[in-house]
Design an enzyme around this catalytic site. Structure first.
Site, PDB file in Angstrom:
ATOM      1  N   LYS A  58      -8.601 -43.858 -24.101  1.00 19.67           N
ATOM      2  CA  LYS A  58      -8.643 -45.455 -23.232  1.00 19.67           C
ATOM      3  C   LYS A  58      -8.420 -46.456 -24.411  1.00 19.67           C
ATOM      4  O   LYS A  58      -8.116 -47.398 -24.134  1.00 19.67           O
ATOM      5  CB  LYS A  58      -8.929 -45.362 -22.210  1.00 19.67           C
ATOM      6  CG  LYS A  58      -8.814 -43.845 -20.764  1.00 19.67           C
ATOM      7  CD  LYS A  58      -9.772 -44.306 -20.012  1.00 19.67           C
ATOM      8  CE  LYS A  58      -9.184 -42.927 -19.182  1.00 19.67           C
ATOM      9  NZ  LYS A  58     -10.261 -41.830 -18.499  1.00 19.67           N
ATOM     10  N   GLN A 102     -16.923 -43.661 -17.381  1.00 23.72           N
ATOM     11  CA  GLN A 102     -15.983 -42.025 -17.242  1.00 23.72           C
ATOM     12  C   GLN A 102     -16.357 -41.169 -16.012  1.00 23.72           C
ATOM     13  O   GLN A 102     -17.669 -41.045 -15.889  1.00 23.72           O
ATOM     14  CB  GLN A 102     -15.860 -41.508 -18.615  1.00 23.72           C
ATOM     15  CG  GLN A 102     -15.464 -40.022 -18.747  1.00 23.72           C
ATOM     16  CD  GLN A 102     -14.009 -40.557 -18.485  1.00 23.72           C
ATOM     17  OE1 GLN A 102     -13.406 -40.846 -19.036  1.00 23.72           O
ATOM     18  NE2 GLN A 102     -13.283 -39.394 -18.318  1.00 23.72           N
ATOM     19  N   ASP A 125     -10.447 -48.929 -11.746  1.00 25.00           N
ATOM     20  CA  ASP A 125     -10.619 -47.460 -10.978  1.00 25.00           C
ATOM     21  C   ASP A 125      -9.579 -48.139  -9.369  1.00 25.00           C
ATOM     22  O   ASP A 125      -9.454 -47.517  -9.547  1.00 25.00           O
ATOM     23  CB  ASP A 125     -11.591 -47.025 -10.659  1.00 25.00           C
ATOM     24  CG  ASP A 125     -11.378 -45.965 -12.272  1.00 25.00           C
ATOM     25  OD1 ASP A 125     -10.446 -45.748 -12.852  1.00 25.00           O
ATOM     26  OD2 ASP A 125     -13.108 -45.285 -12.459  1.00 25.00           O
TER      27      ASP A 125
END
Length: 292
Positions: A58, A102, A125
């Site tokens: 990422k 994460q 997210d």
């Protein structure tokens, strides 16, 4: 697909992700021209190799797109308070527009409690309780990445959704439930009749066999087999489980012999999920700069 009898058209996610990320790059360039460097921060707790690898991927993608990518790596012994403090620091930093924690965090830590600490407008997210509420009410906000990626994948490949019967096998908070809300909304790429079924329903195949579009989101390897699929249906494999680095999808590859169109075992929903994360991040930067 490995089956010699496979007839289904493949629905790869790579081209979808490329288009979305090209749009993100254009938005990043416009922001930077206006004096704003979009920043996607990441938080990693512990030393899990797979999680560290995902963060590196990422960060590389962020650099390619022109994002700044501040990172906090907390030790495995970090407390819940340590994790909250890192998030509160990013909340307070106006130069940070999006934050990714994460998952999974070490088992003794509560990911959901940590997520609730995060500023919902920086939640890339799309899983903060406030953002799930926005989705339920049809209000603007970051969308959960995998559901948004599935909608984009179907639209990109010209799969009509409006007015059709969609069955989602799985009711999880990250995919099944938010996807049902998303695809039921009144929008050209949604507006479907959506049924959510799960493994707690003894006769769940009765529902999947009538679906024009079937989304597997159970996280049970190989649960969807050809006898569970309506001939000619569109099948999207959203649920997976990992054994080490081995990916075990919900959809058995032999379903390609029955389906009209199907996502590939690898390179289906995964790339679109990552692309939607960056789309959420750049939109957060645009909102913060008053350029949305």
């Amino acid at each position: 697909m490995s089956s010699s009898g496979a007839t289904a058209r493949l629905l790869p996610g790579g081209p979808v992700a490329e288009r979305v990320l090209a749009e993100v790059a254009e938005s990043v360039a416009a922001l930077r021209a206006a004096g704003v460097t979009p920043a996607l921060a990441t938080v990693l707790v512990g030393d899990d190799d797979a999680s560290a690898g995902y963060i590196r991927i990422k960060q590389r993608q962020a650099a390619e797109l022109g994002f700044a990518s501040p990172h906090v790596h907390l030790p495995a012994a970090a407390s819940q308070a340590d994790l909250h403090a890192a998030l509160e620091d990013f909340n307070a930093d106006k130069a940070v527009h999006g934050v990714l924690v994460q998952h999974p965090v070490p088992a003794r830590l509560d990911y959901d409690r940590a997520l609730a600490v995060l500023d919902p407008d920086k939640d890339v997210d799309g899983m903060h309780p406030v953002n799930m509420g926005r989705l339920a009410l049809g209000l603007p906000g970051p969308l959960p990445c995998t559901p948004a990626g599935i909608e984009a994948l179907l639209a990109f490949h010209g799969v009509p959704v409006a007015g059709r019967e969609v069955v989602i096998l799985g009711r999880g908070a990250t995919l099944g439930r938010p996807l049902a809300m998303l695809l039921a909304q009144k929008r050209p790429t949604a507006n479907a009749a959506v049924t959510v079924v799960h493994t707690g329903v003894a006769d769940w195949p009765r529902y999947t066999r009538r679906a024009e579009i079937l989304v597997a989101a159970a996280g049970v390897p190989g649960i969807v087999r050809p006898e569970h699929v309506r001939p000619g249906a569109v099948v999207v494999g959203g649920g997976v489980r990992y054994e080490g680095r081995l990916l075990l999808p919900d959809v058995d590859e032999s379903c390609a012999e029955v389906a009209g169109a199907i996502t590939p075992r690898v390179g289906g929903v995964g790339p679109t999920t990552v692309a939607m994360l960056f789309r959420n991040a750049v939109r957060a930067a645009q909102r913060a700069a008053g350029l949305d």
